[in-house]
Scaffold this motif. Structure first.
Motif, PDB file in Angstrom:
ATOM      1  N   LEU A  35       0.679  -1.233  -0.550  1.00 25.28           N
ATOM      2  CA  LEU A  35      -0.142   0.376  -0.210  1.00 25.28           C
ATOM      3  C   LEU A  35       1.300   1.325   0.510  1.00 25.28           C
ATOM      4  O   LEU A  35       0.685   2.335  -1.013  1.00 25.28           O
ATOM      5  CB  LEU A  35      -1.059   0.344   0.763  1.00 25.28           C
ATOM      6  CG  LEU A  35      -1.421   1.039   1.704  1.00 25.28           C
ATOM      7  CD1 LEU A  35      -2.669   1.122   0.481  1.00 25.28           C
ATOM      8  CD2 LEU A  35      -3.003   1.351   2.722  1.00 25.28           C
ATOM      9  N   LEU A  58      -2.793   0.579  -5.732  1.00 23.10           N
ATOM     10  CA  LEU A  58      -3.031   0.678  -4.943  1.00 23.10           C
ATOM     11  C   LEU A  58      -4.703   0.762  -4.277  1.00 23.10           C
ATOM     12  O   LEU A  58      -4.557   0.082  -2.999  1.00 23.10           O
ATOM     13  CB  LEU A  58      -3.450   2.219  -5.134  1.00 23.10           C
ATOM     14  CG  LEU A  58      -3.511   3.513  -3.784  1.00 23.10           C
ATOM     15  CD1 LEU A  58      -2.073   3.493  -3.097  1.00 23.10           C
ATOM     16  CD2 LEU A  58      -3.586   4.902  -4.189  1.00 23.10           C
ATOM     17  N   GLN A  59      -5.433   0.443  -4.885  1.00 16.33           N
ATOM     18  CA  GLN A  59      -7.235   0.699  -4.011  1.00 16.33           C
ATOM     19  C   GLN A  59      -7.061  -1.678  -3.363  1.00 16.33           C
ATOM     20  O   GLN A  59      -7.580  -1.493  -2.919  1.00 16.33           O
ATOM     21  CB  GLN A  59      -8.276   0.864  -5.026  1.00 16.33           C
ATOM     22  CG  GLN A  59      -8.387   2.300  -5.431  1.00 16.33           C
ATOM     23  CD  GLN A  59      -8.786   2.861  -6.171  1.00 16.33           C
ATOM     24  OE1 GLN A  59      -9.536   1.296  -7.394  1.00 16.33           O
ATOM     25  NE2 GLN A  59      -9.666   3.807  -5.880  1.00 16.33           N
ATOM     26  N   GLY A  62      -4.642  -1.666  -0.653  1.00 14.07           N
ATOM     27  CA  GLY A  62      -5.776  -1.302   0.597  1.00 14.07           C
ATOM     28  C   GLY A  62      -7.308  -1.915   0.872  1.00 14.07           C
ATOM     29  O   GLY A  62      -6.687  -2.714   2.699  1.00 14.07           O
ATOM     30  N   ARG A  65      -5.184  -5.367   2.206  1.00 13.93           N
ATOM     31  CA  ARG A  65      -4.739  -4.832   3.829  1.00 13.93           C
ATOM     32  C   ARG A  65      -5.395  -5.271   5.240  1.00 13.93           C
ATOM     33  O   ARG A  65      -5.308  -5.554   6.584  1.00 13.93           O
ATOM     34  CB  ARG A  65      -3.827  -3.338   3.620  1.00 13.93           C
ATOM     35  CG  ARG A  65      -3.824  -2.751   5.372  1.00 13.93           C
ATOM     36  CD  ARG A  65      -2.391  -2.882   5.788  1.00 13.93           C
ATOM     37  NE  ARG A  65      -1.952  -2.580   7.008  1.00 13.93           N
ATOM     38  CZ  ARG A  65      -1.508  -2.908   7.919  1.00 13.93           C
ATOM     39  NH1 ARG A  65      -0.210  -4.118   7.678  1.00 13.93           N
ATOM     40  NH2 ARG A  65      -1.003  -2.666   9.004  1.00 13.93           N
ATOM     41  N   VAL A  66      -6.991  -3.930   4.469  1.00 14.47           N
ATOM     42  CA  VAL A  66      -7.977  -4.566   5.745  1.00 14.47           C
ATOM     43  C   VAL A  66      -8.456  -5.671   5.749  1.00 14.47           C
ATOM     44  O   VAL A  66      -8.258  -6.402   7.003  1.00 14.47           O
ATOM     45  CB  VAL A  66      -9.242  -2.622   4.908  1.00 14.47           C
ATOM     46  CG1 VAL A  66     -10.181  -3.277   5.626  1.00 14.47           C
ATOM     47  CG2 VAL A  66      -8.644  -2.009   5.414  1.00 14.47           C
ATOM     48  N   ARG A  69      -5.176  -8.389   7.403  1.00 13.22           N
ATOM     49  CA  ARG A  69      -5.363  -7.840   8.970  1.00 13.22           C
ATOM     50  C   ARG A  69      -6.180  -8.997   9.957  1.00 13.22           C
ATOM     51  O   ARG A  69      -6.495  -8.890  11.286  1.00 13.22           O
ATOM     52  CB  ARG A  69      -5.673  -6.151   9.119  1.00 13.22           C
ATOM     53  CG  ARG A  69      -4.100  -5.588   9.133  1.00 13.22           C
ATOM     54  CD  ARG A  69      -3.466  -5.926   9.944  1.00 13.22           C
ATOM     55  NE  ARG A  69      -3.560  -5.325  11.540  1.00 13.22           N
ATOM     56  CZ  ARG A  69      -3.551  -5.408  12.370  1.00 13.22           C
ATOM     57  NH1 ARG A  69      -2.312  -6.316  12.239  1.00 13.22           N
ATOM     58  NH2 ARG A  69      -3.098  -4.461  13.429  1.00 13.22           N
ATOM     59  N   TYR A  70      -7.631  -8.542   9.160  1.00  9.37           N
ATOM     60  CA  TYR A  70      -8.790  -8.727  10.350  1.00  9.37           C
ATOM     61  C   TYR A  70      -8.408 -10.672  10.210  1.00  9.37           C
ATOM     62  O   TYR A  70      -8.895 -11.404  11.066  1.00  9.37           O
ATOM     63  CB  TYR A  70     -10.323  -8.537   9.093  1.00  9.37           C
ATOM     64  CG  TYR A  70     -11.071  -9.580   9.845  1.00  9.37           C
ATOM     65  CD1 TYR A  70     -11.885  -8.475  10.968  1.00  9.37           C
ATOM     66  CD2 TYR A  70     -11.919 -10.672   9.441  1.00  9.37           C
ATOM     67  CE1 TYR A  70     -13.123  -9.345  11.722  1.00  9.37           C
ATOM     68  CE2 TYR A  70     -12.902 -10.941  10.187  1.00  9.37           C
ATOM     69  CZ  TYR A  70     -13.718 -10.057  10.702  1.00  9.37           C
ATOM     70  OH  TYR A  70     -15.292 -11.044  11.622  1.00  9.37           O
TER      71      TYR A  70
ATOM     72  N   THR B 248     -10.751  -3.309  12.806  1.00  9.96           N
ATOM     73  CA  THR B 248     -11.221  -3.210  10.713  1.00  9.96           C
ATOM     74  C   THR B 248     -11.059  -1.630  10.500  1.00  9.96           C
ATOM     75  O   THR B 248     -11.004  -1.478   9.572  1.00  9.96           O
ATOM     76  CB  THR B 248     -11.775  -4.707  10.745  1.00  9.96           C
ATOM     77  OG1 THR B 248     -11.144  -5.394  11.125  1.00  9.96           O
ATOM     78  CG2 THR B 248     -11.939  -4.654   9.272  1.00  9.96           C
ATOM     79  N   ALA B 255      -6.422   2.819   5.872  1.00 13.43           N
ATOM     80  CA  ALA B 255      -5.648   2.752   4.365  1.00 13.43           C
ATOM     81  C   ALA B 255      -6.171   3.574   3.591  1.00 13.43           C
ATOM     82  O   ALA B 255      -5.898   4.142   2.362  1.00 13.43           O
ATOM     83  CB  ALA B 255      -6.082   1.223   4.185  1.00 13.43           C
TER      84      ALA B 255
END
Lengths: 542, 562
Positions: A35, A58-59, A62, A65-66, A69-70, B248, B255
């Motif tokens: 990212l 990029l999107q 992003g 990543r989210v 992480r979850y 989150t 982000a």
């Protein structure tokens, strides 16, 4: 490191979960780096007037990543819960099989609570040490690739990275390991002062020692704080060194940009910022590692101590009866300690009722410990029927003895489950019969949930006397032919004690009863009374 | 969480906020220096990207600025850390001192039946757990608002659109959490509660491990423990699946902010130095903007821990009211006549009254024997004289002066007490005797040792009076421990002597011996002896004592034993 490795090996059954959690953590970190990398790339390209596409990468980075992480949080927490359950079961089993099983003869709640703290200290091993450590290792090649695109010299950034991710954590671990000993010593000092003050509150008040004791507690506390402050200051220094090192690395990346391609430089900077942020907490992980190592050493030692009296290798001979005899038994706790008794003989015929009296410290509980195979005599024999108990496994001996002492524990569980500990196969009718014999049935019936009433920690839903009766009911439920009662009413007032023994007179028909006490209340029905003094038994008036 | 706990946590928070001002200022300074550092880095990077506009002066200035800001930040970080530690240390000192002051003031009967070992664990471990709350959580709560606020304002000034993106993203974090119906930090809360439950069960089973082993149930209990851990895991994970959404939300906001800032600038950047500087500055600012929010989420468990501690600390007894100075009286220090005048007392309505309208009088220098079965009120009478409890009605007087009007220090000077089992403190045997009077001379100590017939015992010890004892009097027999108590009483030399079943835990052979010493101690003092031992009657006979039989007569009636 060995004890920590032992803990890691325990997790074997959950390696897949743990590995998946770590992998997701790495993927989430990679997405985070991507990212920032794309943010740098797009911005730099835009500044240079490059062709701008819709910033899909990029999107995507992003979103990835989210989402990652979850998933990482879910999977790694699940894995952690599995691992820490495993460690607890292992520790419990190990402690039960080792010498600590004999801790019941002393009040050792505090020592055990400290061990439990150590077990808890190991919970952070995976989430807070191993996963961040793996992430740091993975970042290294990523950095190498991205930075070498900028400029060969940029590889120098590896040095500050290695300092923050490896060298400083290692030093922090060493500092924390050394400090942990000092802190635990200071903590024990504070604990003793607190315990002395509160247990001796009566004396403290009567001798007007409030100020003195408060000063003592405060002095011990200051020693503890000083030990902690020392570590905090040293770790803070490491953190400062780490911070400056990292920023020097970032400045280096920036300056090298003047000698290399602009886009690659911008990307390198953004990646370096993200990478360094990801490892900035590594010195803290080092502190935890140092502390975990000390905790792991204590935990492994306690769990692997092994039994004080090993079970015989040969198959046990068949039991011929349940009369107990001590024949010329000599025992001392260690070679440099005096003998508790040198030549003790005692007959406990099947079905007899015997009391062993004596002042505290005379060795009454040692007799119980020897009989339960928590310790073995140095000379002489203890026989169950005609068989030397040394030839029997501990389990076989203990299953013939129902033991009740002041330290007999009531668990934070239902009354039913507390009773079932005595005999898991007992049905409802037998549970009530046992409660009836212990004269507790009325009390339990009056409780809103009856047998399923939950006892608080240490059993404090019931009064002291009722608690002892519940422990007695559990003991009676066991079908062992021998009942061994070691000061079952210590700490209770005389009236409660007398009522308890009245109950006992009717409750144990047919079984061998051995009562250990410092004095009798006068209501006990007994066949023989022995007085233990100076290491030998003398008949006392019945 | 009970109301008391809630109030306690709120009070702690208020105190903590006040104390944390300085560390928060250092934290803000650190964030400000960070903004400066990023400003320099962004300008340097802009110069890297646009070689045409480079000048060596500019490069030098930005490098110098970057370095200075880094050093400033390092200084602020160092200050924040050391000051946070001191915050935690001061809070722990305050809590412990407060707790001990209260418990020492209310005395043994104020503990509400809580075990001293349990209270000691509260004072040591629970208070220790408050470190994180004061050292980390409280500063983090302030910085989680002030930090992003400061960065957001800077961003607004530099470029209002980006500033808006950041601020909206920052505000969305708590909003998203609330909308999801979870509330801030619920993940941490659930996880904390779950872990605590497992911890409690585990500790309970470990404490009772010998009971399990001796009942032969090790394997069953181990399996049950495994099942409990597993069940807990699946139950907790079900909750965490939802609860992690709050974390989150933070990731998503971070982000999205980054992507939006890139998209906002990208089309306008071409060869525009000013705008490039702005864009790079704001982009590099995004992680900084979210850092205090992340730090806040990371220490949420410290707040949870404080609630658990509050459950224990909020219910401690309150400080007793001091005695009004006008009521303070003097009492002659020699010869105490003790009297109960119509005294009633009960341990709460559930247990009924213990003493009803009790009156008696013990003239100075005389002995009274208190007899009666357990629960008849012997110890209650002793505790009333000690001032550990106060009568519901009637009065206890010393030389005619009501006890409640005497300051505790004066009362303590007049009384010596020996109970069933003396407390032996950690330290040497000499220190233990001196506990009664630390300023006593060596001669006085030697005299007390002699009178208590401890001389032979001490002569046999490897280091005499300097032999360490303690940990509940390890190495001493019950008789020897009781002699230490007698030596203490001799050393204190108080006019009123209270003996509460002093031989209950002794062997009959030793009992007689100890009673002999007590008889000597009783000479010239007012004595109350509570006992149901046969030997005590003999003692009373020898000292010409009167006897108060609590069983035979609920109301005061005197009968001479002699």
């Amino acid at each position: 490191m060995i004890p920590v490795m032992k803990i890691l090996r325990l997790w074997q059954a959950h390696y897949w979960h743990l590995a998946l959690g770590a992998l997701l953590a790495l993927a989430a970190l990679a997405a985070g780096i991507a990212l920032m990398q794309n943010a740098g790339l797009y911005t730099a390209t835009a500044v240079l007037g490059g062709v701008l596409l819709v910033p899909v990468a990029l999107q995507m980075a992003g979103v990835a990543r989210v989402v990652l992480r979850y998933l990482e949080r879910l999977v790694s927490h699940d894995a952690m819960f599995r691992a820490l359950g495993r460690v607890r079961v292992w520790f419990f089993t190990g402690l039960a099989n080792s010498a600590a099983g004999g801790l019941g003869l002393r009040r050792a709640g505090d020592a055990l609570a400290r061990l439990v703290n150590d077990v808890e200290a190991l919970d952070g091993l995976y989430l807070r040490i191993i996963v961040p450590g793996l992430a740091a290792l993975m970042l290294l090649p990523v950095l190498l690739v991205v930075l070498s695109r900028e400029n060969g010299w940029a590889l120098l950034v590896i040095f500050p990275f290695a300092v923050i991710a490896l060298v400083l954590p290692w030093q922090a671990a060493a500092l924390a390991g050394d400090n942990a000993k000092r802190v635990s010593l200071a903590m024990a000092g504070l604990r003793n002062a607190a315990l002395d003050t509160l247990s001796g509150l009566r004396e403290v008040k009567i001798f007007a020692a409030e100020g003195r004791m408060l000063a003592l507690v405060q002095a011990r506390e200051s020693a503890l704080l000083a030990a902690q402050r020392e570590l905090a200051q040293r770790v803070s220094r490491l953190n400062i060194i780490g911070f400056i090192t990292v920023q020097a690395g970032i400045l280096l990346v920036l300056l090298l940009g003047f000698m290399s391609g602009p886009v690659a430089s911008a990307v390198a900077l953004f990646v370096a910022v993200a990478a360094f942020e990801a490892v900035s907490a590594m010195p803290r992980a080092g502190v935890l590692l140092g502390q975990s190592r000390v905790a792991a050493a204590r935990v492994v030692e306690a769990a692997e101590a092994g039994p004080t009296v090993p079970d015989p290798a040969a198959p046990p001979p068949p039991l011929t009866g349940y009369a107990v005899s001590f024949e010329h038994v000599g025992f001392r706790y260690a070679h440099d300690l005096p003998f508790v008794f040198e030549n003790l003989s005692l007959q406990l015929p099947a079905g007899s009722r015997t009391a062993i009296l004596g002042p505290s410290g005379a060795g009454k509980s040692t007799i119980a410990g020897l009989l339960l195979k928590l310790a073995a005599p140095q000379s002489g024999k203890i026989k169950l029927g005609t068989v030397d108990i040394a030839a029997l496994p501990a389990e076989a001996v203990r299953s013939k003895i129902a033991y009740l002492s002041q330290t007999t524990h009531l668990f934070a569980d239902t009354i039913r489950n507390n009773l079932l500990l005595g005999d898991p196969s007992a049905d409802e009718a037998r549970l009530w019969a046992a409660l009836e014999s212990a004269q507790l049935a009325g009390v339990v019936r009056a409780l809103p949930n009856g047998l399923d009433e939950w006892l608080g920690e240490g059993g404090n839903t019931l009064s002291g006397g009722q608690g002892r009766r519940l422990a007695l009911a559990r003991t009676l439920l066991s079908q062992a032919p021998i009942l061994l009662l070691d000061e079952p009413c210590a700490g209770l007032d005389a009236a409660t004690e007398a009522a308890f023994f009245e109950t006992l007179n009717h409750a144990v028909a047919g079984r061998t009863l051995v009562l250990i006490a410092h004095r009798l209340t006068g209501v006990e029905k007994l066949d023989r009374i022995w007085r233990l003094a100076g290491g030998s038994l003398v008949a006392a008036a019945g | 969480m009970s109301l008391e706990t809630k109030a306690w946590v709120a009070a702690e928070q208020k105190l903590g906020r006040k104390a944390a001002r300085l560390p928060v200022v250092w934290g803000l300074a650190q964030i400000s220096a960070g903004i400066g550092q990023i400003y320099c880095a962004a300008h340097l990077l802009a110069l890297v990207l646009l070689p045409a506009l480079r000048s060596s002066t500019a490069i030098f200035l930005y490098v110098a600025g970057f370095s200075i800001f880094v050093l400033l930040r390092a200084l602020c970080l160092d200050q924040t850390e050391s000051r946070s530690f001191e915050l935690g240390a001061a809070a722990r000192r305050r809590l412990r001192s407060d707790m001990f002051s209260r418990l020492l003031a209310v005395g043994p009967n104020g503990l509400h039946g809580r075990h001293s070992a349990e209270l000691a664990a509260v004072a040591v471990d629970r208070v220790e757990a408050m470190e994180g709350f004061h050292a980390r959580w409280i500063p983090a709560t302030s910085l989680a608002v002030l930090g992003p606020g400061l960065i957001g304002i800077v961003a607004l000034v530099v470029d209002w659109r980006s500033g808006l993106i950041l601020l909206v993203a920052g505000l969305l974090v708590p909003v998203a959490m609330a909308v999801a119906g979870i509330g801030a930090g619920v993940a941490a809360r659930r996880q904390f509660v779950a872990m605590t439950r497992l911890q409690v069960r585990f500790l309970d089973r470990i404490r009772g491990i010998s009971t399990i082993v001796l009942a032969g149930r090790t394997a069953d209990e181990a399996a049950a423990l495994g099942r409990a851990a597993d069940e807990l895991r699946s139950r907790t994970m079900r909750v965490l699946r939802v609860a992690f959404l709050s974390s989150t939300a933070l990731d998503l906001a971070a982000a999205a902010a980054l992507v939006l800032v890139v998209i906002r600038f990208a089309p306008h950047l071409e060869s525009n130095l000013i705008l490039a500087q702005k864009a790079l500055f704001l982009l590099l600012l995004v992680p900084e903007f979210f850092a205090p929010l992340r730090a806040f989420a990371a220490v949420y468990q410290d707040r949870m821990a404080a609630e658990a501690v509050g459950e224990d600390l909020a219910t401690l007894p309150a400080m007793p009211a001091p005695i009004a100075p006008v009521e303070i009286r003097n009492i002659a220090a020699h010869g105490v006549t003790l009297a109960f005048e119509d005294v009633s007392f009960g341990w709460g309505s559930a247990r009924g009254p213990v003493l009803e309208h009790l009156s008696f009088r013990v003239p100075a220098g005389e002995t009274m024997l208190l007899t009666g079965t357990s629960g008849a009120g012997k110890s209650t009478i002793i505790d009333l004289i000690l001032g550990f409890i106060t009568p519901e009605s009637g009065k206890v007087t010393f030389n005619g002066i009501e006890l409640t009007t005497v300051i505790p220090a004066a009362r303590e000077r007049m009384i010596a007490w020996i109970g069933q089992k003396p407390m032996i403190f950690g330290g040497t045997i000499g220190e233990n005797i001196r506990f009664a009077r630390p300023e006593a001379t060596d001669e006085a100590l030697a005299q007390a040792v002699k009178l208590a017939r401890l001389s032979d015992v001490i002569a046999e010890l490897p280091r005499g009076l300097d032999t360490p004892i303690g940990e509940a009097g390890f190495g001493l027999s019950g008789g020897q421990a009781q002699r230490i108590a007698i030596a203490r009483a001799f050393l204190k030399d108080a006019p009123l002597l209270l003996l509460d079943e002093p031989t209950a835990h002794l062997d009959p052979a030793i009992e007689r011996d100890v009673l002999e010493s007590l008889k000597r101690l009783a000479i010239g003092r007012t004595v109350v002896l509570a006992s149901h031992a046969a030997l005590a009657l003999e003692f009373a006979h020898d000292t010409g004592a009167r006897r108060l039989d609590l069983d035979a007569i609920r109301h005061a009636k005197f009968r001479g034993v002699a």
